[in-house]
Each structure stands twice: as C-alpha cells, then as structure tokens.
Write an enzyme that holds these catalytic residues in place. Sequence first.
Site, PDB file in Angstrom:
ATOM      1  N   GLY A   9       0.899  -1.165  -0.246  1.00  0.00           N
ATOM      2  CA  GLY A   9       0.078  -0.072   0.093  1.00  0.00           C
ATOM      3  C   GLY A   9       0.990   1.342   0.048  1.00  0.00           C
ATOM      4  N   GLY A  10       0.922   1.861  -1.207  1.00  0.00           N
ATOM      5  CA  GLY A  10       1.741   2.874  -1.285  1.00  0.00           C
ATOM      6  C   GLY A  10       0.947   4.243  -1.232  1.00  0.00           C
ATOM      7  N   GLY A  11      -0.068   4.138  -0.656  1.00  0.00           N
ATOM      8  CA  GLY A  11      -0.880   5.367  -0.357  1.00  0.00           C
ATOM      9  C   GLY A  11      -0.501   6.311   0.544  1.00  0.00           C
ATOM     10  N   GLY A  14       1.013   4.891   3.931  1.00  0.00           N
ATOM     11  CA  GLY A  14       2.002   4.217   3.763  1.00  0.00           C
ATOM     12  C   GLY A  14       3.440   4.996   3.134  1.00  0.00           C
ATOM     13  NE  ARG A  15       3.323   8.678  -1.841  1.00  0.00           N
ATOM     14  CZ  ARG A  15       2.001   8.860  -1.973  1.00  0.00           C
ATOM     15  NH1 ARG A  15       1.297   7.835  -2.434  1.00  0.00           N
ATOM     16  NH2 ARG A  15       1.441  10.041  -2.016  1.00  0.00           N
ATOM     17  N   GLY A  16       3.557   8.208   3.811  1.00  0.00           N
ATOM     18  CA  GLY A  16       4.037   9.550   4.859  1.00  0.00           C
ATOM     19  C   GLY A  16       4.198   9.106   6.242  1.00  0.00           C
ATOM     20  CE  LYS A 213      -5.788   6.402  15.232  1.00  0.00           C
ATOM     21  NZ  LYS A 213      -6.343   5.838  13.946  1.00  0.00           N
TER      22      LYS A 213
HETATM   23  N1  NAD Z   1      -4.779   8.562   6.031  1.00  0.00           N
HETATM   24  C1  NAD Z   1      -4.786   8.509   7.503  1.00  0.00           C
HETATM   25  O1  NAD Z   1      -4.901   9.528   8.139  1.00  0.00           O
HETATM   26  C2  NAD Z   1      -4.555   7.207   8.134  1.00  0.00           C
HETATM   27  C3  NAD Z   1      -3.936   7.247   9.640  1.00  0.00           C
HETATM   28  C4  NAD Z   1      -4.034   6.043  10.309  1.00  0.00           C
HETATM   29  C5  NAD Z   1      -4.371   4.955   9.581  1.00  0.00           C
HETATM   30  N2  NAD Z   1      -4.989   4.862   8.385  1.00  0.00           N
HETATM   31  C6  NAD Z   1      -5.270   3.510   7.927  1.00  0.00           C
HETATM   32  O2  NAD Z   1      -4.311   3.110   6.767  1.00  0.00           O
HETATM   33  C7  NAD Z   1      -4.980   2.273   5.785  1.00  0.00           C
HETATM   34  C8  NAD Z   1      -4.579   3.022   4.394  1.00  0.00           C
HETATM   35  O3  NAD Z   1      -5.323   4.275   4.402  1.00  0.00           O
HETATM   36  P1  NAD Z   1      -4.803   5.457   3.474  1.00  0.00           P
HETATM   37  O4  NAD Z   1      -5.126   6.800   3.838  1.00  0.00           O
HETATM   38  O5  NAD Z   1      -3.197   5.486   3.105  1.00  0.00           O
HETATM   39  O6  NAD Z   1      -5.383   4.950   2.267  1.00  0.00           O
HETATM   40  P2  NAD Z   1      -4.740   5.365   0.519  1.00  0.00           P
HETATM   41  O7  NAD Z   1      -6.244   4.869  -0.350  1.00  0.00           O
HETATM   42  O8  NAD Z   1      -4.129   6.491   0.519  1.00  0.00           O
HETATM   43  O9  NAD Z   1      -3.891   3.945   0.424  1.00  0.00           O
HETATM   44  C9  NAD Z   1      -3.995   2.554   0.092  1.00  0.00           C
HETATM   45  C10 NAD Z   1      -3.159   1.906  -0.655  1.00  0.00           C
HETATM   46  O10 NAD Z   1      -3.651   0.681  -0.688  1.00  0.00           O
HETATM   47  C11 NAD Z   1      -3.317   0.277  -2.347  1.00  0.00           C
HETATM   48  N3  NAD Z   1      -3.806  -1.283  -2.524  1.00  0.00           N
HETATM   49  C12 NAD Z   1      -5.170  -1.127  -2.779  1.00  0.00           C
HETATM   50  N4  NAD Z   1      -5.438  -2.687  -2.981  1.00  0.00           N
HETATM   51  C13 NAD Z   1      -4.184  -3.148  -2.825  1.00  0.00           C
HETATM   52  C14 NAD Z   1      -3.534  -4.501  -3.114  1.00  0.00           C
HETATM   53  N5  NAD Z   1      -4.291  -5.564  -3.193  1.00  0.00           N
HETATM   54  N6  NAD Z   1      -2.422  -4.949  -2.922  1.00  0.00           N
HETATM   55  C15 NAD Z   1      -1.494  -3.781  -2.626  1.00  0.00           C
HETATM   56  N7  NAD Z   1      -2.093  -2.436  -2.356  1.00  0.00           N
HETATM   57  C16 NAD Z   1      -3.135  -2.188  -2.688  1.00  0.00           C
HETATM   58  C17 NAD Z   1      -3.992   1.248  -3.067  1.00  0.00           C
HETATM   59  O11 NAD Z   1      -3.822   1.215  -4.382  1.00  0.00           O
HETATM   60  C18 NAD Z   1      -3.483   2.759  -2.016  1.00  0.00           C
HETATM   61  O12 NAD Z   1      -2.229   2.887  -2.939  1.00  0.00           O
HETATM   62  C19 NAD Z   1      -6.542   2.372   6.157  1.00  0.00           C
HETATM   63  O13 NAD Z   1      -6.539   1.185   6.885  1.00  0.00           O
HETATM   64  C20 NAD Z   1      -6.583   3.455   7.047  1.00  0.00           C
HETATM   65  O14 NAD Z   1      -7.589   3.329   8.038  1.00  0.00           O
HETATM   66  C21 NAD Z   1      -4.969   5.945   7.598  1.00  0.00           C
HETATM   67  O1  44H Z   2      -8.898   5.721   7.580  1.00  0.00           O
HETATM   68  P1  44H Z   2     -10.482   5.670   7.979  1.00  0.00           P
HETATM   69  O2  44H Z   2     -11.266   5.521   6.982  1.00  0.00           O
HETATM   70  O3  44H Z   2     -10.655   4.452   9.061  1.00  0.00           O
HETATM   71  O4  44H Z   2     -10.681   6.636   8.912  1.00  0.00           O
HETATM   72  C1  44H Z   2     -10.464   8.065   8.626  1.00  0.00           C
HETATM   73  C2  44H Z   2      -9.790   8.969   9.325  1.00  0.00           C
HETATM   74  O5  44H Z   2     -10.439   9.119  10.515  1.00  0.00           O
HETATM   75  C3  44H Z   2      -8.395   8.334   9.636  1.00  0.00           C
HETATM   76  O6  44H Z   2      -7.866   8.066   8.341  1.00  0.00           O
HETATM   77  C4  44H Z   2      -7.619   9.054  10.342  1.00  0.00           C
HETATM   78  O7  44H Z   2      -7.247  10.216   9.688  1.00  0.00           O
HETATM   79  C5  44H Z   2      -6.515   8.581  11.153  1.00  0.00           C
HETATM   80  O8  44H Z   2      -7.022   7.298  11.621  1.00  0.00           O
HETATM   81  C6  44H Z   2      -5.832   9.298  12.198  1.00  0.00           C
HETATM   82  O9  44H Z   2      -4.571   8.660  12.652  1.00  0.00           O
END
Ligand code: NAD
Ligand code: 44H
Length: 426
Positions: A9-11, A14-16, A213
């Site tokens: 997951g390079g989203g 993942g990256r940040g 959390k």
């Molecule tokens: N963004 C936040 O603030 C945050 C903070 C804490 C936790 N999280 C958690 O982290 C997870 C990802 O969130 P995000 O915001 O980075 O989402 P995102 O959509 O930015 O990243 C998800 C990545 O997973 C990739 N992906 C999808 N299917 C895949 C597969 N089969 N194999 C490999 N990669 C695949 C997508 O292409 C995408 O790059 C979620 O569970 C979210 O709840 C997010």
């Molecule tokens: O990623 P979700 O969809 O479970 O929830 C959305 C946001 O609440 C979440 O990504 C927060 O930004 C994160 O959990 C902060 O640590």
Amino acid sequence: MEKKAIHFGGGNIGRGFVAEFLHTAGYEVVFVDVMDKIIDALQSTKSYQVTEVSDEGESTKTITNYRAINSKTHEADVIQEISTAEVVTCAVGPNILKFIAPVIAKGIDARTDPTPLAVIACENAIGATDTLHGFIKDNTAADRLNSMSERARFANSAIDRIVPAQAADAGLNVRIEKFYEWAVESGPFGERGPPKIDAIHWVGNLEPYIERKLFTVNTGHATAAYYGYQAGKKTIAEALRDESIRGIVRDVLQETAALIVDKHEISATEQQEYVETIIARISNHYLEDSVERVGRAPVRKLSRKERFIGPAAQLAERGGKFDSLLGSVEMALRFQNVEGDDESVELAQILKENSPADAAVRLTGLDRDHPLFPHVVKVVDGVQSDAKQDNRASDGYRIELSPHGIWRIPGYGAMEKWLLFFSCMT
Ligand SMILES: NC(=O)c1ccc[n+]([C@@H]2O[C@H](COP(=O)([O-])OP(=O)(O)OC[C@H]3O[C@@H](n4cnc5c(N)ncnc54)[C@H](O)[C@@H]3O)[C@@H](O)[C@H]2O)c1
Ligand SMILES: O=P(O)(O)OC[C@@H](O)[C@@H](O)[C@H](O)[C@H](O)CO
C-alpha cells in the site's frame, strides 16, 4: 546485509508514515501496490518528501532507498522479496487484507531465514494483524501451519497520524500532521524480541491503546465528517469551526471517555487531556482534510467493532450513556450515494431493501437481543422513513427539528445544509 521491509500500500499513510519510519530505522523499503500510477512513480524516482505541517511551521524529510513492485503483474517477485525480508507491513484498508494474504502466505512459506518475519498490519481496525493472519492461514497448506511461527510472527498495532488526501499535483510527496503514535504488541516476538524500529512504542497489552485511539480520534473525526457533510462543510477543520458541530463532537467524546476510563487504567484527567489534544489535532486547518475522506466507507465504519457501534455497545452493556453516539450513527446512515464512495451507495441500497431490524443486523452485526439493538433499529427506522417521505416530497415539504438540534427538510441534502447553517446562526 541491508535490512529490508516490504510494505503493501503505497498510499497516504504508507508513504507518509510507515515508510518514513522504516526508512529512518535503516530499512530498504520495497513498496507493493496494485495501482500502476503509484508503482510507476515510485519506480521512476529516487526520493520523495514528507512535510509535517502545524502552527509551528513546516518541516520536510526526504525519503530515499526504496523500490516498488506491482503485485498484479509481478507476484513471483513479491514472494521472493518477502522470503528474504525482516518485516512486512501494510496500510491498504481493512477490507483489502484478504487480497494481500495469498502472496504474503507464499512469501512466508518460501522462507529459510532462521529469524521469523515480523508482520504488522497498520490499519484502523481492532486486531487487523490477527485478521490478516487468519487469511494467511487460509492460504497455507495444512501441513505447514504448525511450523508457521518459525517463519513469521504476527503483531497487532495501533497507528495514529492524520494524512489527508494529497493535492493532485503533489506526486509522491505527502503533507501530514506532526503528531504520530505507533503502538505494537511485543509479546508475539517472544525472547528474540521485536525488530528495532525506534518510532514504535512496543506494548504488552495493545487493547487500551487501540480502543483509546479508535474510540477517540476516529469516533470524533467521523462524527465531525458526517455532521459536517450534512451541513455542507468541505473539510473537518471547517466543520469543527462550527460551534454546534464542535459541541456534538465533544458530547460524543464524553461518552467514549466514560468507557475508556471505566475499562482501562486511564484516569479521567488523562483522558480529558487526550480528548483536548485530539480535538486540536483534527481542527488543524493546515491539513485540508475533506469530510468525504474521513467519512469514507460508511458500511465499514458502522460495523460491530468499529468507532460508533464498538463503544456504544460496550456502554449499553455497562449501563452507560450512548445517545450522542447514536446521533453519529444516524449521520453515518445519512452518508449515502456520495460520489466516489462505493460503500455509501451500498449503504443506500441496504437501507432501501431491508426492514429496520434486518438493516440494523446487516450493518452493525449486533445480536438482536443486545441492549443497544432496539436503539439502533429506531435510528435506522427514522432514516428510512425520511427517505420514504422524500420520495413523496413532490407534494410538499416537511420541516423538522432533529434530535440533535438541526432543522432539516429530510432528503433535501442542500436545503438541510442551509437550514443547519441557519439554525447555527440563530
Ligand atoms: N490516512 C490516514 O490519516 C490514516 C491514519 C492511520 C491509519 N490509516 C489507515 O491506513 C490504511 C490506508 O489508508 P490511506 O489513507 O493510506 O489510504 P490510501 O487509499 O491512500 O492508500 C491505500 C493504498 O493501498 C493500495 N492497495 C489497494 N489494494 C491493494 C492490494 N491488493 N495490494 C497492494 N496495495 C493495494 C492502494 O492502491 C493505495 O495506494 C487504512 O486502513 C486507514 O484506515 C490511515
Ligand atoms: O482511515 P479511516 O477511513 O478508517 O478513517 C478516516 C480517518 O479518521 C483516519 O484516516 C484518520 O485520519 C487516522 O486514523 C488518524 O490517525
């Protein structure tokens, strides 16, 4: 030899977050994703930047020493990398764990290194690594299951850092908040001990960390998102500038605080300070975090162990107060047919095709005899009745005051928003 971590997951997170801290800990990071655009960008660059934004200004780190593999087209390469890595992490979303499990299972099975692989799922979900482990076991031959702990150890985690959707022209660069917390179970690593990653806070019992959390940061965040969406707000910061929404978020976090203080060894004062920190964090206007991102996937967010039903069910079992949480459930149920969000379309369909009780079971997974169940059914019924009224609304409008003090014309999204605005101004 250089330490290697494979990250699925390079989203955004993942990256940040994950890759940043693995990089700082001295790992070469191999990203695995299925999105061509992300893989191509990671393969054609040598670095990207992670910028922390806060009232104190901006601070940028450069992330280097990574590679990227597309698991859709190069599964054998991913298996080979896992077989020789120290750590596997993922941040793909809880619903995607079943799709990444087969390739991880093959990689684990191919290992010959005497040190077991550390597998840590970094998702917003209780027991996400256990869930992944379950799928990995389903994809492993029966005669290899008993010896799997010699090849891999599985540790649950709680991960906290707000990473909003990034600007279209940002490329791989990520703007994030400064705050972070990454707690991971240490027990699964036994006497050998966990891998050396300084950003991780290793804990014996993760439950207080993940519940605090999820039921504070994510409950408050999602409440602001769903109320904000109905009120026509664009970002979480904008929603929280609205005194009425801010008050609702505080009421909801009072309820979850009561549970956390009652259940875990966390004092009321400590929890109150934590709540204040979280409200300040989610109000951070530098992040420009959209209500649609934070409200995304409402079906997941309404499920049994998640941010609303999870604490409300426990409060109901303990005789505690949960009506503000029910207000958040109602607003989540109204997050329907939102552009780009498949689950919001699925939610609308479930509500249309099922009785209130059946829809409540399907969405929340609550047992019908659970003390919370009748309350949720009532909320579902109210949302469904509004939808039915809306279908007949061409005959005239019905204006009502919702239990949460918001004037609305059910079903008229935009007008609801204006009425909320009006009711906040008066
Ligand atoms: N963004 C936040 O603030 C945050 C903070 C804490 C936790 N999280 C958690 O982290 C997870 C990802 O969130 P995000 O915001 O980075 O989402 P995102 O959509 O930015 O990243 C998800 C990545 O997973 C990739 N992906 C999808 N299917 C895949 C597969 N089969 N194999 C490999 N990669 C695949 C997508 O292409 C995408 O790059 C979620 O569970 C979210 O709840 C997010
Ligand atoms: O990623 P979700 O969809 O479970 O929830 C959305 C946001 O609440 C979440 O990504 C927060 O930004 C994160 O959990 C902060 O640590």
